[in-house]
Design a protein around this motif. Structure first.
Motif, PDB file in Angstrom:
ATOM      1  N   ARG A   1      34.061  48.368  78.290  1.00 40.23           N
ATOM      2  CA  ARG A   1      35.274  48.902  77.650  1.00 40.23           C
ATOM      3  C   ARG A   1      34.989  49.271  76.194  1.00 40.23           C
ATOM      4  NH1 ARG A   1      40.682  49.349  77.835  1.00 40.23           N
ATOM      5  NH2 ARG A   1      41.804  49.092  75.883  1.00 40.23           N
ATOM      6  N   ASP A   2      34.321  48.385  75.478  1.00 35.83           N
ATOM      7  CA  ASP A   2      34.001  48.651  74.077  1.00 35.83           C
ATOM      8  C   ASP A   2      33.121  49.891  73.947  1.00 35.83           C
ATOM      9  OD1 ASP A   2      35.407  46.375  73.451  1.00 35.83           O
ATOM     10  OD2 ASP A   2      33.637  45.096  73.272  1.00 35.83           O
ATOM     11  N   TRP A   3      32.144  50.020  74.844  1.00 34.12           N
ATOM     12  CA  TRP A   3      31.212  51.147  74.759  1.00 34.12           C
ATOM     13  C   TRP A   3      31.901  52.461  75.080  1.00 34.12           C
ATOM     14  CZ3 TRP A   3      29.579  55.007  77.966  1.00 34.12           C
ATOM     15  CH2 TRP A   3      28.508  55.765  77.500  1.00 34.12           C
ATOM     16  N   VAL A   4      32.667  52.508  76.174  1.00 34.32           N
ATOM     17  CA  VAL A   4      33.235  53.786  76.612  1.00 34.32           C
ATOM     18  C   VAL A   4      34.301  54.283  75.635  1.00 34.32           C
ATOM     19  CG1 VAL A   4      35.122  52.916  78.077  1.00 34.32           C
ATOM     20  CG2 VAL A   4      33.989  55.062  78.664  1.00 34.32           C
ATOM     21  N   ILE A   5      35.051  53.373  75.039  1.00 24.64           N
ATOM     22  CA  ILE A   5      36.056  53.779  74.061  1.00 24.64           C
ATOM     23  C   ILE A   5      35.375  54.353  72.819  1.00 24.64           C
ATOM     24  CG2 ILE A   5      37.775  52.886  72.433  1.00 24.64           C
ATOM     25  CD1 ILE A   5      38.757  51.051  74.646  1.00 24.64           C
TER      26      ILE A   5
ATOM     27  N   ASP B   1      38.460  64.226  75.352  1.00 23.18           N
ATOM     28  CA  ASP B   1      38.222  63.729  76.702  1.00 23.18           C
ATOM     29  C   ASP B   1      39.151  62.570  77.037  1.00 23.18           C
ATOM     30  OD1 ASP B   1      36.195  65.558  77.212  1.00 23.18           O
ATOM     31  OD2 ASP B   1      34.653  64.273  76.337  1.00 23.18           O
ATOM     32  N   LYS B   2      39.484  61.765  76.046  1.00 22.58           N
ATOM     33  CA  LYS B   2      40.420  60.668  76.285  1.00 22.58           C
ATOM     34  C   LYS B   2      41.777  61.211  76.701  1.00 22.58           C
ATOM     35  CE  LYS B   2      38.291  57.372  73.078  1.00 22.58           C
ATOM     36  NZ  LYS B   2      38.449  56.602  71.820  1.00 22.58           N
ATOM     37  N   TYR B   3      42.231  62.261  76.017  1.00 25.48           N
ATOM     38  CA  TYR B   3      43.513  62.871  76.372  1.00 25.48           C
ATOM     39  C   TYR B   3      43.462  63.496  77.761  1.00 25.48           C
ATOM     40  CZ  TYR B   3      45.969  62.335  71.931  1.00 25.48           C
ATOM     41  OH  TYR B   3      46.636  61.817  70.849  1.00 25.48           O
ATOM     42  N   GLU B   4      42.326  64.110  78.088  1.00 25.13           N
ATOM     43  CA  GLU B   4      42.204  64.788  79.385  1.00 25.13           C
ATOM     44  C   GLU B   4      42.117  63.794  80.539  1.00 25.13           C
ATOM     45  OE1 GLU B   4      39.116  67.780  81.747  1.00 25.13           O
ATOM     46  OE2 GLU B   4      38.935  67.482  79.572  1.00 25.13           O
ATOM     47  N   ARG B   5      41.313  62.744  80.375  1.00 26.32           N
ATOM     48  CA  ARG B   5      41.075  61.816  81.482  1.00 26.32           C
ATOM     49  C   ARG B   5      42.111  60.701  81.562  1.00 26.32           C
ATOM     50  NH1 ARG B   5      34.697  61.132  79.858  1.00 26.32           N
ATOM     51  NH2 ARG B   5      34.161  63.350  80.000  1.00 26.32           N
TER      52      ARG B   5
ATOM     53  N   PHE C   1      42.726  54.550  78.171  1.00 23.54           N
ATOM     54  CA  PHE C   1      42.229  54.788  76.829  1.00 23.54           C
ATOM     55  C   PHE C   1      43.265  54.430  75.740  1.00 23.54           C
ATOM     56  CE2 PHE C   1      39.099  57.647  78.929  1.00 23.54           C
ATOM     57  CZ  PHE C   1      37.948  57.099  78.383  1.00 23.54           C
ATOM     58  N   ASP C   2      44.505  54.167  76.155  1.00 16.75           N
ATOM     59  CA  ASP C   2      45.545  53.742  75.219  1.00 16.75           C
ATOM     60  C   ASP C   2      45.720  54.723  74.069  1.00 16.75           C
ATOM     61  OD1 ASP C   2      46.111  51.483  76.670  1.00 16.75           O
ATOM     62  OD2 ASP C   2      44.688  50.227  75.568  1.00 16.75           O
ATOM     63  N   ILE C   3      45.938  55.982  74.408  1.00 18.21           N
ATOM     64  CA  ILE C   3      46.182  57.009  73.403  1.00 18.21           C
ATOM     65  C   ILE C   3      47.655  57.382  73.414  1.00 18.21           C
ATOM     66  CG2 ILE C   3      43.865  57.987  73.428  1.00 18.21           C
ATOM     67  CD1 ILE C   3      44.806  60.039  75.410  1.00 18.21           C
TER      68      ILE C   3
END
Length: 242
Positions: free
Chosen positions: A120-124, A131-135, A238-240
């Protein structure tokens, strides 16, 4: 009026060769291609492909009759010089760093939940905001399969939601497999798959991410994994802000 395109191109190339323009272009294009290939990824296919592209752009079939065969030696020497000056040092440093991370670093009693948190730490940290918004989501998934006295655990990680449509082979970017006997709460990682490839059969030390290096280290050093399954967090958003 009839234009002889081939004759015009040949004459222009000959003029550019006399003026030194072609040689300078070849040198600059080749050096850029080589350096880009070296610094972007230690991948022999990509390296050769980049060189091939640069050379093919500069020396086409129409220029074959303009005395360009003399540049074969120039190209070879240029590549050799670049490799000797930069690539040798670069690769030795990267290989040493990779070996330190993958083979030499020692971890003790790592919890399964810590592996999930590490991903989790790495991917964030390594996913662009677009990409966070898209996925919206990534994947941290734990599956348990009891077979007699054995419990098999499959951990799947990916920077995107897995495609669960029928016939899809999207198993995740990184897959770990573990097995415990008689509900034991400790075991070791028995298999690691990176992009579907079993690392026991093909290990790419030169291009592992930090998280990949971490789990590969756990696998090869046979680090004891504490199966704190109840503490494994699979929350994968991703908590955006929307």
């Amino acid at each position: 009026m009839e234009l002889n395109i081939s004759e015009i191109v040949t004459a222009k190339l000959a003029q550019m060769e006399r003026d030194g323009i072609v040689q300078k272009t070849i040198e600059e294009s080749l050096e850029k291609g080589v350096l880009d290939a070296i610094t972007s990824e230690l991948n022999s296919y990509a390296f050769k492909h980049a060189i091939s592209q640069q050379v093919s752009q500069c020396i086409g079939e129409v220029a074959a009759n303009c005395g360009f065969s003399a540049y074969n030696g120039f190209i070879a020497e240029r590549v050799k010089a670049i490799i000797q000056d930069m690539y040798t040092t670069d690769i030795s440093q990267k290989v040493q760093s990779a070996l330190n991370d993958v083979m030499l670093k020692k971890h003790e009693n790592v919890k399964l939940s810590e592996i999930f948190q590490a991903y989790r730490d790495w991917v964030i940290q390594h996913t662009d905001i677009e990409d966070k918004y898209e996925r919206r989501e990534f994947t941290r998934q734990l599956n348990e399969d009891e077979r007699g006295n054995f419990t098999h655990y499959t951990c799947a990680f990916a920077d995107h939601p897995l495609d669960d449509t029928y016939g899809s082979d999207d198993q995740g970017d990184i897959v770990l497999r573990l097995c415990a006997y008689n509900k034991e709460n400790k075991t070791v990682i028995s298999r690691v798959y990176l992009d579907g490839r079993n690392i026991s059969q093909s290990l790419r030390i030169g291009s592992l991410t930090d998280f990949e290096a971490f789990v590969v280290n756990l696998f090869y050093s046979k680090t004891e994994i504490i199966l704190d399954v109840e503490d494994v967090e699979e929350y994968s958003h991703f908590d955006i802000d929307c």
